[in-house]
Scaffold this active site. Structure first.
Site, PDB file in Angstrom:
ATOM      1  N   SER A 185      -1.151  36.689 -12.523  1.00  7.29           N
ATOM      2  CA  SER A 185      -1.158  36.532 -11.083  1.00  7.29           C
ATOM      3  C   SER A 185       0.078  37.094 -10.396  1.00  7.29           C
ATOM      4  CB  SER A 185      -1.298  35.049 -10.745  1.00  7.29           C
ATOM      5  OG  SER A 185      -0.165  34.313 -11.194  1.00  7.29           O
ATOM      6  N   SER A 189       0.329  35.400 -16.773  1.00  4.21           N
ATOM      7  CA  SER A 189       0.561  35.847 -15.397  1.00  4.21           C
ATOM      8  C   SER A 189       1.833  36.663 -15.191  1.00  4.21           C
ATOM      9  CB  SER A 189       0.570  34.643 -14.444  1.00  4.21           C
ATOM     10  OG  SER A 189      -0.729  34.137 -14.309  1.00  4.21           O
ATOM     11  N   LYS A 204       8.007  36.212  -6.292  1.00  2.92           N
ATOM     12  CA  LYS A 204       6.588  35.888  -6.173  1.00  2.92           C
ATOM     13  C   LYS A 204       6.445  34.775  -5.134  1.00  2.92           C
ATOM     14  CE  LYS A 204       2.716  34.433  -9.167  1.00  2.92           C
ATOM     15  NZ  LYS A 204       2.372  34.075 -10.567  1.00  2.92           N
TER      16      LYS A 204
END
Length: 556
Positions: A248, A272, A168
Site C-alpha cells: 500500500s 506494503s 506515507k
C-alpha cells in the site's frame, strides 16, 4: 504648510481608495478529461488495473501546490540544471558532502525536489498522483538549518540532518492532515508520530505526504493498488497505466523512484513496503516488528504493523532507519536497538563467507533470480537451494480483522479531534462511506464489511496469532537452522505473508527489469533484529550489480 496640506488631502482621498486587493492564487492545475485513458485500460491483462478513475474527486491540486508556488517559481530551469549532478540519484552521504563543500545548501536541496514535483505532478502526461500534501514551511525550515550549519560542524550532525523526507499519508505529521487516503479522515490534523519526532530531532525535513492504497489496502477486494479517495490513482513511473505501483506504500515507492525526495517512509502489515519498493526499483526495508515505533500511525494490526524506510540505495536506507530508532513507551512492542546502522560503508561490504538460501521453484522458474544468485556465488557467497515448506497461514485475515476493529478506535480516540473526524470505529467508517459510495468507495468496501462480520473470539484470536507466528518462523527456520543461513532470498513480496506473521525483517533491492521494463526486486529475509547484516549483504549485491535506473520519462 500648503504643500503638507495638499499631501494630506491626496493621501486621504487616494490612499483610502487604494486598499490592497487580494490577488487570486494562480491556477496551476486544471482537471482534464480522463475518459480516453480509462478506455485504453478497459482490457488490461491485470483486472485491478482496469481503473474506474484516475484523478481524485475531492483533492484540489491547486490547494496542494499554491502555498509554495512563489518559492518554487524563483528557481529557473538553469538553476535546476546546475543542481542536477549534485542531487539527482545521489546518495545521502554524497549530498551531505556537497553541503559541506559549499556547493549546495539545504534550501537549494528542498527547492530542487519541489521543482521536480511541480514540473511532473502538474503535467497531465507525467503526473503520478504521488504527492498529495506539502509542508508549507519546509523552505523556511531549510533556511534555518543552513544558518545553524554556520555554527556547527558536519561531525556533530546525524547524516539525516537537512535531508527532505516524504511520509506515507497514514503517518502523523503536524501541520499536515493524516488521512490514510480516506475522506473520513480528511480533516485529521494529528500531531507528529513518534518516528517523525525522531526524524525531526535529528534535523530531517518533512517535505510532505504521499498517496497510498486507502486504509493501507484494507478496504476493498480486488481493487487497484495505489488508489485512495483522497489522492486518486497512483501511477507507476516505469509504465503509467501499464504497470502496477504495488501497495500500500505506493506513493512512497513512486516518489523515491523519480527523485521527489531523498527518501520516503512507508508502512507494512504484509508486503506494503516490499511490494511498492520492488515495483518501483527502490530499496525498501520491513523491519522486525518493534524495532520502529508505530505510535501516531493509522493502524491495521498492532500485531504486525511496522513503518520502514524506502530509498534509492542501501546506505540511505540504513541512515533513515537509524534516524527513526528509539524506545517508545506508548508502543508495547517497541524496543531499544543496540545497533546504530552507521558503522559500515559501501566500500567495506562483501559477500565472502555469506551463506544464503534460495527457493528451488524460483531458481527453476525465474531466470533473473537464478542469474543474480549465480553472480552472488561468483562474488564469494555460498548458496544452498532448498524446497519451500508447505505451511498454512489459515486465520491470517482474522488477525487483521480483529486487530483493526480494536486498534483503529484507540487511534481515533487518542489522535483525532472528534469535532473534525466524523468516525470513532470501523463500523462508523463503513456507514460514512456508504452515504456517498460513488465518491468515497468507488470500488466498494468488502473488506470493511467482512471485518465487521468476523466472529473470531478473543481466545480464538490468541490461538491464531500463536499458531501463525510459529508457522511463519518454521517456514524460514527449517532451512536457516539446518544449513546455517545468513538470509533467505526471495523475489518482490512473494513471501511477505510468512515474514509478516513471523515478525521477521525483510529487505528488497532492485534486481532486474523485465523485457517490458517492469522492475523486479531481490528480497532478503532474516531472523529478528538482523537488519544490520541484511543491509550490509544487500549493499554488497547492490555494488555488484548496480541495477537501478531512473524511469526514462523522469530524467530531465
Amino acid at each position: 504648510m500648503k504643500g503638507l496640506l495638499v499631501t494630506i488631502i491626496i493621501t486621504f482621498f487616494f490612499g483610502c481608495k487604494t486598499e490592497k486587493k487580494e490577488i487570486a492564487p494562480p491556477v496551476l492545475w486544471t482537471p482534464y478529461d480522463e475518459t480516453e485513458a480509462l478506455r485504453a485500460n478497459e482490457d488490461h491483462e491485470v483486472d485491478r488495473m482496469r481503473y474506474r478513475l484516475i484523478e481524485s474527486k475531492v483533492l484540489d491540486k491547486n490547494e496542494v501546490f499554491n502555498p509554495l508556488y512563489e518559492e518554487v517559481s524563483q528557481m529557473t530551469a538553469g538553476d535546476y540544471r546546475a543542481l542536477k549532478p549534485l542531487i539527482l540519484e545521489q546518495d545521502i552521504p554524497t549530498i551531505q558532502s556537497h553541503i559541506v563543500s559549499g556547493m549546495l545548501t539545504y534550501e537549494k536541496l528542498v527547492l530542487f525536489y519541489l521543482y521536480r514535483i511541480y514540473h511532473y505532478e502538474l503535467n497531465n502526461k507525467t503526473h503520478l498522483n504521488t504527492v498529495i500534501t506539502l509542508n508549507p514551511s519546509v523552505v523556511d525550515e531549510a533556511r534555518k538549518l543552513d544558518k545553524l550549519n554556520e555554527r556547527t560542524t558536519a561531525g556533530q550532525r546525524h547524516p539525516i540532518h537537512g535531508i527532505p523526507i516524504l511520509l506515507k499519508d497514514n503517518i502523523g505529521a503536524s501541520g499536515m492532515p493524516t488521512t490514510a487516503g480516506a475522506i473520513a479522515l480528511r480533516d485529521n490534523n494529528a500531531s507528529d508520530a513518534f518516528i517523525v519526532r525522531q526524524l525531526k530531532s535529528k534535523g530531517a525535513l518533512i517535505l510532505g505526504k504521499v498517496n497510498l492504497s486507502e486504509w493501507a489496502y484494507f478496504l476493498c477486494e480486488g481493487c487497484p493498488v495505489g488508489y485512495s479517495a483522497i489522492g486518486g490513482q497512483t501511477l507507476n513511473p516505469y509504465g503509467r497505466m501499464v504497470f502496477e505501483t504495488g501497495g500500500s506504500s505506493s506513493g512512497s515507492g513512486t516518489s523515491v523512484a523519480v527523485n521527489y525526495a531523498a527518501a520516503a517512509i512507508g508502512t507494512e502489515t504484509s508486503g506494503s513496503i516490499l511490494s511498492p519498493s520492488s515495483k518501483n526499483s527502490v530499496v525498501g526495508l520491513k523491519p522486525t516488528v518493534g524495532l520502529l515505533s508505530r505510535s501516531g500511525i493509522v493502524p491495521i494490526s498492532s500485531t504486525l504493523d511496522t513503518p520502514g524506510p524506502m530509498t534509492k540505495n542501501v546506505i540511505d536506507n540504513a541512515i533513515v532507519l537509524s534516524a527513526m530508532l528509539g524506545r517508545d513507551e506508548a508502543d508495547e512492542k517497541s524496543v531499544v536497538s543496540t545497533e546504530t546502522f552507521l558503522d559500515w560503508n559501501t566500500q567495506t561490504v562483501s559477500l565472502l563467507g555469506k551463506h544464503f538460501g534460495a527457493f528451488r521453484n524460483l531458481m527453476e522458474e525465474n531466470d533473473r533470480y537464478r542469474k543474480t544468485i549465480e553472480k552472488m556465488r561468483e562474488a564469494g557467497a555460498k548458496v544452498t537451494v532448498f524446497d519451500a515448506l508447505e505451511v498454512p497461514l489459515q486465520g491470517f485475515l482474522s488477525i487483521l480483522n480483529i486487530d483493526m476493529r480494536n486498534d483503529l478506535p484507540l487511534y481515533l480516540i487518542s489522535q483525532t479531534d472528534k469535532n473534525k473526524v466524523p468516525i470513532r470505529s470501523v463500523a462508523d467508517a463503513a456507514q460514512f462511506n456508504a452515504q456517498d459510495s460513488t465518491v468515497r468507495i468507488p470500488y466498494g468496501q468488502a473488506i470493511f464489511t467482512g471485518m465487521l462480520d468476523d466472529t473470531t473470539t478473543v481466545e480464538g484470536l490468541a490461538r491464531i496469532k500463536r499458531r501463525l507466528k510459529n508457522n511463519g518462523r518454521h517456514f524460514f527456520d527449517k532451512a536457516m537452522d539446518k544449513y546455517g543461513l545468513d538470509a533467505i532470498l526471495s523475489i518482490n513480496n512473494y513471501h511477505a505473508g510468512y515474514a509478516a506473521v513471523a515478525e521477521y525483517p525483510a529487505l528488497t533491492i532492485p534486481m532486474a527489469y523485465t523485457d517490458a521494463g517492469e522492475p523486479v526486486g531481490l528480497t532478503f529475509i532474516g531472523k529478528p533484529f538482523t537488519e544490520n547484516q541484511l543491509l550490509q549483504m544487500a549493499a554488497a549485491v547492490e555494488a555488484m550489480q548496480k541495477i537501478r535506473k531512473l524511469p526514462s520519462d523522469f530524467i530531465d
